[in-house]
Design a protein around this motif. Sequence first.
Motif, PDB file in Angstrom:
ATOM      1  N   GLU A  37       0.812  -1.214  -0.065  1.00  0.00           N
ATOM      2  CA  GLU A  37      -0.001  -0.097   0.371  1.00  0.00           C
ATOM      3  C   GLU A  37       0.829   1.231   0.181  1.00  0.00           C
ATOM      4  OE1 GLU A  37       0.173  -1.399   4.550  1.00  0.00           O
ATOM      5  OE2 GLU A  37       0.118  -2.313   2.459  1.00  0.00           O
ATOM      6  N   TRP A  38       2.092   1.415   0.676  1.00  0.00           N
ATOM      7  CA  TRP A  38       2.803   1.813   0.042  1.00  0.00           C
ATOM      8  C   TRP A  38       3.994   2.963  -0.536  1.00  0.00           C
ATOM      9  CZ3 TRP A  38       3.569   6.088   4.009  1.00  0.00           C
ATOM     10  CH2 TRP A  38       3.272   5.342   5.140  1.00  0.00           C
ATOM     11  N   PHE A  39       3.793   1.435  -1.860  1.00  0.00           N
ATOM     12  CA  PHE A  39       4.102   1.844  -3.457  1.00  0.00           C
ATOM     13  C   PHE A  39       3.834   1.325  -4.701  1.00  0.00           C
ATOM     14  CE2 PHE A  39       6.243  -2.030  -1.173  1.00  0.00           C
ATOM     15  CZ  PHE A  39       5.943  -2.905  -2.621  1.00  0.00           C
ATOM     16  N   ASP A  40       2.803   0.395  -4.513  1.00  0.00           N
ATOM     17  CA  ASP A  40       2.178  -0.331  -5.735  1.00  0.00           C
ATOM     18  C   ASP A  40       0.525   0.379  -6.412  1.00  0.00           C
ATOM     19  OD1 ASP A  40       0.167  -1.905  -7.064  1.00  0.00           O
ATOM     20  OD2 ASP A  40       1.521  -3.537  -6.398  1.00  0.00           O
ATOM     21  N   LEU A  41       1.189   1.547  -6.969  1.00  0.00           N
ATOM     22  CA  LEU A  41      -0.355   2.034  -7.314  1.00  0.00           C
ATOM     23  C   LEU A  41      -1.502   1.442  -8.279  1.00  0.00           C
ATOM     24  CD1 LEU A  41       2.127   5.527  -8.654  1.00  0.00           C
ATOM     25  CD2 LEU A  41       0.712   5.464  -7.320  1.00  0.00           C
ATOM     26  N   ASP A  42      -1.099   1.019  -8.439  1.00  0.00           N
ATOM     27  CA  ASP A  42      -2.441  -0.170  -9.052  1.00  0.00           C
ATOM     28  C   ASP A  42      -3.116  -0.689  -7.347  1.00  0.00           C
ATOM     29  OD1 ASP A  42      -1.831   0.225 -12.184  1.00  0.00           O
ATOM     30  OD2 ASP A  42      -0.154  -1.383 -11.626  1.00  0.00           O
ATOM     31  N   LYS A  43      -2.340  -1.121  -6.989  1.00  0.00           N
ATOM     32  CA  LYS A  43      -3.224  -1.675  -5.955  1.00  0.00           C
ATOM     33  C   LYS A  43      -3.991  -0.341  -4.788  1.00  0.00           C
ATOM     34  CE  LYS A  43      -0.913  -5.716  -5.151  1.00  0.00           C
ATOM     35  NZ  LYS A  43      -0.360  -6.643  -3.713  1.00  0.00           N
ATOM     36  N   GLN A  44      -3.005   0.878  -4.735  1.00  0.00           N
ATOM     37  CA  GLN A  44      -3.998   1.867  -3.920  1.00  0.00           C
ATOM     38  C   GLN A  44      -4.920   2.878  -4.933  1.00  0.00           C
ATOM     39  OE1 GLN A  44      -0.616   4.909  -3.951  1.00  0.00           O
ATOM     40  NE2 GLN A  44       0.384   3.845  -1.995  1.00  0.00           N
ATOM     41  N   LEU A  45      -5.008   2.480  -6.049  1.00  0.00           N
ATOM     42  CA  LEU A  45      -5.948   3.121  -7.107  1.00  0.00           C
ATOM     43  C   LEU A  45      -7.174   2.423  -6.915  1.00  0.00           C
ATOM     44  CD1 LEU A  45      -3.891   5.112  -9.752  1.00  0.00           C
ATOM     45  CD2 LEU A  45      -4.568   6.236  -7.443  1.00  0.00           C
ATOM     46  N   ALA A  46      -7.190   0.922  -7.163  1.00  0.00           N
ATOM     47  CA  ALA A  46      -8.030  -0.250  -6.931  1.00  0.00           C
ATOM     48  C   ALA A  46      -8.175   0.275  -6.045  1.00  0.00           C
ATOM     49  CB  ALA A  46      -7.493  -1.766  -7.516  1.00  0.00           C
ATOM     50  N   TYR A  47      -7.733   0.096  -4.679  1.00  0.00           N
ATOM     51  CA  TYR A  47      -8.485   0.256  -3.110  1.00  0.00           C
ATOM     52  C   TYR A  47      -9.539   0.985  -3.300  1.00  0.00           C
ATOM     53  CZ  TYR A  47      -9.448   1.847   1.908  1.00  0.00           C
ATOM     54  OH  TYR A  47      -9.643   1.288   2.482  1.00  0.00           O
ATOM     55  N   MET A  48      -8.475   2.666  -3.769  1.00  0.00           N
ATOM     56  CA  MET A  48      -9.689   3.566  -3.900  1.00  0.00           C
ATOM     57  C   MET A  48     -10.962   3.973  -5.016  1.00  0.00           C
ATOM     58  SD  MET A  48      -6.667   7.004  -3.589  1.00  0.00           S
ATOM     59  CE  MET A  48      -5.609   6.963  -1.871  1.00  0.00           C
ATOM     60  N   ASP A  49     -10.909   2.821  -5.438  1.00  0.00           N
ATOM     61  CA  ASP A  49     -12.449   2.531  -6.045  1.00  0.00           C
ATOM     62  C   ASP A  49     -13.061   2.207  -5.959  1.00  0.00           C
ATOM     63  OD1 ASP A  49     -10.887   3.819  -8.246  1.00  0.00           O
ATOM     64  OD2 ASP A  49     -10.000   1.777  -9.609  1.00  0.00           O
ATOM     65  N   THR A  50     -13.125   1.470  -4.332  1.00  0.00           N
ATOM     66  CA  THR A  50     -13.838   1.079  -4.133  1.00  0.00           C
ATOM     67  C   THR A  50     -14.940   1.751  -2.734  1.00  0.00           C
ATOM     68  OG1 THR A  50     -12.918   0.099  -1.688  1.00  0.00           O
ATOM     69  CG2 THR A  50     -12.955  -1.225  -4.182  1.00  0.00           C
ATOM     70  N   LEU A  51     -14.074   2.669  -2.930  1.00  0.00           N
ATOM     71  CA  LEU A  51     -14.982   3.883  -2.231  1.00  0.00           C
ATOM     72  C   LEU A  51     -16.253   4.282  -1.864  1.00  0.00           C
ATOM     73  CD1 LEU A  51     -11.870   5.564  -0.626  1.00  0.00           C
ATOM     74  CD2 LEU A  51     -12.697   3.694   0.553  1.00  0.00           C
ATOM     75  N   GLU A  52     -16.405   4.802  -3.588  1.00  0.00           N
ATOM     76  CA  GLU A  52     -17.972   5.132  -4.184  1.00  0.00           C
ATOM     77  C   GLU A  52     -17.354   6.331  -4.366  1.00  0.00           C
ATOM     78  OE1 GLU A  52     -21.095   3.831  -1.432  1.00  0.00           O
ATOM     79  OE2 GLU A  52     -21.074   1.695  -2.214  1.00  0.00           O
ATOM     80  N   HIS A  53     -16.031   6.645  -4.439  1.00  0.00           N
ATOM     81  CA  HIS A  53     -16.018   8.296  -4.709  1.00  0.00           C
ATOM     82  C   HIS A  53     -15.199   8.264  -6.140  1.00  0.00           C
ATOM     83  CE1 HIS A  53     -16.969  10.810  -1.249  1.00  0.00           C
ATOM     84  NE2 HIS A  53     -17.662   9.957  -1.153  1.00  0.00           N
ATOM     85  N   ASP A  54     -15.123   9.191  -6.969  1.00  0.00           N
ATOM     86  CA  ASP A  54     -14.601   9.511  -7.615  1.00  0.00           C
ATOM     87  C   ASP A  54     -13.099  10.011  -8.113  1.00  0.00           C
ATOM     88  OD1 ASP A  54     -13.973   9.458 -10.592  1.00  0.00           O
ATOM     89  OD2 ASP A  54     -14.539  10.627 -11.359  1.00  0.00           O
ATOM     90  N   VAL A  55     -12.110   9.059  -7.702  1.00  0.00           N
ATOM     91  CA  VAL A  55     -10.909   9.925  -6.667  1.00  0.00           C
ATOM     92  C   VAL A  55      -9.965  10.372  -7.835  1.00  0.00           C
ATOM     93  CG1 VAL A  55      -9.292   9.308  -4.798  1.00  0.00           C
ATOM     94  CG2 VAL A  55     -11.851   8.525  -4.665  1.00  0.00           C
TER      95      VAL A  55
END
Length: 316
Positions: A37-55
Motif C-alpha cells: 500500500e506504500w508503493f504499488d500504485l495499481d493496488k492503491q488506486l484499486a482500493y480507492m475505487d472501492t470507496l464509491e467516490h471518483d478519486v
Amino acid sequence: MSSASGKAIREPKVTAKAAIPTGGRREGAARFNLGAEWFDLDKQLAYMDTLEHDVDVICSIGPFSRHFSDLPVDEGRAAAMSWNEEMAAAQRRYPGRLWASAAVPLRDTDVAIEVVDHAIGTLGLIGVNLPGTVGSLDRIDAERLEPFYAHVEKLGVPIFLHPTDSIFPDILDGYNGALYLSLGRVVDISVSACRLVLSGIMERHPGLKIIMSHTGGALPYQAGRMDKNAKAAGLPLPPSTYIKRMYTDTVSPHELGMRFAVEFYGADHVMYGSDYPCWSPATALELFGQVGLSSADQQKIFYGNARRLFGLPDTD
C-alpha cells in the motif's frame, strides 16, 4: 458525502514512499509498515475505487522529505532529481488522476532552486515538499534560504509542509511509539510552521502558498497564545494572520478536529485528505461526513480548493 461534482480529491501521504526516519531508529520510535500500500500504485488506486467516490490523488513525500537534505549536496541533488523523474513518470502513467509533488534538497540554496525549476518547469510536477529541518545543520527559516522562498513564490506553486520525525526525539521516546505518534508529529509541524511565521518569511513573501498537514498541527488551537506571546518577533501583524493565510487538510481522526480546522482557516483554505496509507480512507470519509458542512463547503474541500491551489484542470 460526495461533493456536488461527484469528484473527491484525496491527499495520501505519498505514492512510492520509503518512510524510514533518517536519523536512526530509537527504541519506541515510530515504526512503518512498508507493505504494497506504500508503493504499488495499481493496488492503491484499486482500493480507492472501492470507496464509491471518483478519486484523484495528490501525493506528498511525507516524513521522507528530509532525506534529500541529509545527503551531501551533489548526492542530494541527484537523489531528488531521480525521485522527481519517477514521480513525473507516475503522473504521466495516470494522466488526470495522479498529481505529484517534488523533492527538494535544501542544503545548498542554488541547487534547491535548480531542482525546483527542473521539477516544475521540465517535469510538470505540481508542488514542492518542505522538510521541517535541513539535514542536521540548518532550519527551514535559515536566512540563506530567502532566495528559495522568493523563487517558489514567483513560480506560484504550493509548498507542502509535513513532519519529518526528527524534532524532540528524546522527550517523546518510549511506549512503543505511542507518545511520538500521538504528539510528536503535531509538535514537529507546528514548530516548523511557526518558524516560517516568526522569521518574517510569510510577511516578506505574501504570495507563498504553504500547506500544513494534519489540520494545522497545534497552531489553530494555540493561535491566541502565539498572538499574546510572540510580540518579541517584531512582526507587523499578529502571528494568527499569517497562519490563516496557510492551507491545511482534514487529516485528523477526530470530527471536532476537522470542524475546528474548517472554522479557523475557512472552507476556502482546507482540502480533504485521507492520510492513506497511514490511515483508513473509509474512516476519513465517515468522520468528514459528521462535520456537518454545507454542500457548497463540501464541494470546496473535496474538489474546488485543490483544483484552484494546484492549478489543475477542471474535469467536471
